[in-house]
Scaffold this motif. Structure first.
Motif, short mmCIF file in Angstrom:
data_model
loop_
_atom_site.label_atom_id
_atom_site.label_comp_id
_atom_site.label_asym_id
_atom_site.label_seq_id
_atom_site.Cartn_x
_atom_site.Cartn_y
_atom_site.Cartn_z
N LEU A 16 66.04 -46.66 -62.66
CA LEU A 16 66.18 -45.52 -63.57
C LEU A 16 66.92 -46.02 -64.81
O LEU A 16 67.81 -46.86 -64.71
CB LEU A 16 66.98 -44.38 -62.94
N THR A 17 66.56 -45.48 -65.96
CA THR A 17 67.20 -45.88 -67.20
C THR A 17 67.60 -44.65 -68.00
O THR A 17 66.81 -43.72 -68.12
CB THR A 17 66.25 -46.75 -68.05
N ALA A 18 68.81 -44.68 -68.53
CA ALA A 18 69.30 -43.60 -69.39
C ALA A 18 69.74 -44.21 -70.71
O ALA A 18 70.30 -45.30 -70.75
CB ALA A 18 70.47 -42.88 -68.73
N VAL A 19 69.48 -43.50 -71.79
CA VAL A 19 69.96 -43.89 -73.12
C VAL A 19 70.99 -42.85 -73.52
O VAL A 19 70.71 -41.65 -73.49
CB VAL A 19 68.80 -43.94 -74.14
N MET A 20 72.18 -43.32 -73.87
CA MET A 20 73.27 -42.40 -74.21
C MET A 20 73.96 -42.86 -75.48
O MET A 20 74.12 -44.06 -75.70
CB MET A 20 74.27 -42.33 -73.06
N ASP A 21 74.40 -41.90 -76.29
CA ASP A 21 75.16 -42.22 -77.49
C ASP A 21 76.62 -42.44 -77.14
O ASP A 21 77.19 -41.72 -76.31
CB ASP A 21 75.06 -41.08 -78.51
N ALA A 22 77.24 -43.41 -77.79
CA ALA A 22 78.64 -43.73 -77.54
C ALA A 22 79.59 -42.63 -78.00
O ALA A 22 80.71 -42.54 -77.53
CB ALA A 22 79.02 -45.05 -78.21
N ASP A 23 79.13 -41.78 -78.91
CA ASP A 23 80.01 -40.73 -79.46
C ASP A 23 80.10 -39.50 -78.57
O ASP A 23 80.64 -38.48 -78.97
CB ASP A 23 79.57 -40.35 -80.87
N LEU A 24 79.59 -39.59 -77.35
CA LEU A 24 79.65 -38.53 -76.35
C LEU A 24 78.85 -37.28 -76.72
O LEU A 24 79.07 -36.22 -76.16
CB LEU A 24 81.11 -38.16 -76.01
N GLN A 25 77.90 -37.39 -77.66
CA GLN A 25 77.01 -36.27 -77.91
C GLN A 25 76.08 -36.05 -76.73
O GLN A 25 75.55 -34.97 -76.55
CB GLN A 25 76.21 -36.49 -79.19
N MET B 91 69.15 -48.50 -55.32
CA MET B 91 68.67 -47.92 -56.57
C MET B 91 69.64 -48.34 -57.68
O MET B 91 70.84 -48.16 -57.56
CB MET B 91 68.61 -46.41 -56.44
N ILE B 92 69.08 -48.91 -58.74
CA ILE B 92 69.90 -49.37 -59.87
C ILE B 92 69.67 -48.43 -61.06
O ILE B 92 68.54 -48.11 -61.40
CB ILE B 92 69.54 -50.81 -60.28
N LEU B 93 70.76 -48.01 -61.67
CA LEU B 93 70.74 -47.17 -62.85
C LEU B 93 71.19 -48.01 -64.04
O LEU B 93 72.29 -48.57 -64.03
CB LEU B 93 71.67 -45.97 -62.67
N SER B 94 70.34 -48.13 -65.04
CA SER B 94 70.69 -48.83 -66.28
C SER B 94 71.04 -47.79 -67.34
O SER B 94 70.28 -46.86 -67.55
CB SER B 94 69.50 -49.66 -66.78
N ILE B 95 72.16 -47.99 -67.99
CA ILE B 95 72.57 -47.10 -69.07
C ILE B 95 72.62 -47.92 -70.36
O ILE B 95 73.37 -48.90 -70.45
CB ILE B 95 73.93 -46.45 -68.78
N ILE B 96 71.81 -47.53 -71.33
CA ILE B 96 71.72 -48.23 -72.60
C ILE B 96 72.50 -47.44 -73.64
O ILE B 96 72.28 -46.23 -73.80
CB ILE B 96 70.25 -48.39 -73.02
N VAL B 97 73.40 -48.13 -74.33
CA VAL B 97 74.25 -47.46 -75.31
C VAL B 97 74.17 -48.19 -76.65
O VAL B 97 74.78 -49.24 -76.83
CB VAL B 97 75.73 -47.43 -74.83
N PRO B 98 73.37 -47.66 -77.60
CA PRO B 98 73.35 -48.24 -78.94
C PRO B 98 74.71 -48.01 -79.61
O PRO B 98 75.27 -46.91 -79.51
CB PRO B 98 72.26 -47.45 -79.67
#
Length: 145
Positions: A88-97, A1-8
């Motif tokens: 699975l894909t997650a989108v996360m903010d770099a500012d740790l919000q 299982m691969i988890l992709s984390i996208i961080v704008p």
């Protein structure tokens, strides 16, 4: 299982090292997942892109996209989604919000508990600057009573 984390990322030179430290701590507690971190530089004017390149050079799990100018968070998310290969894909903010610590529970909810998606919301605004609280209330207030 691969988890992709996208961080704008837009002018995140201060936040990005903290984010990377936090996300690694969480990801290494999730050995059941292979992972990729896709950092999307959205036309930053600071040293964000230099940091992204350093991270990518030191870890093959890190991929990046760099925009020629600022196109906005939604465009950065879309570009990251197009590049992602994860199950699975997650989108996360770099500012740790978006606290990386919630990632294991969210993945579990989707993968094992049968949910199509998982999202987090704040349960408390304690410690939030007064101006942010005011703006949140002002902009979410119904226009018609």
């Amino acid at each position: 299982m691969i988890l992709s984390i996208i961080v704008p990322c837009f002018n995140e030179q201060e936040a990005l090292p903290c984010f990377m430290k936090e996300i690694y701590e969480i990801l290494y507690q999730m050995p059941e997942y292979e992972f990729e971190i896709i950092l999307v530089n959205d036309g930053s004017k600071d040293q964000t892109m230099s940091l992204i390149k350093k991270f990518a050079q030191s870890d093959p799990h890190i991929k990046y996209i760099s925009f020629s100018r600022n196109f906005g968070k939604e465009a950065a998310i879309y570009a990251g989604l197009r590049k992602a290969v994860g199950d699975l894909t997650a989108v996360m903010d770099a500012d740790l919000q978006d606290p990386p610590g919630l990632l294991p529970a969210m993945c579990r909810a989707v993968e094992k508990e049968g949910y199509d998606s998982a999202a987090a919301r704040r349960s408390s605004r304690i410690g939030e600057p007064a101006i942010r609280s005011f703006l949140r209330i002002y902009f979410t207030k119904p226009l018609i009573k």
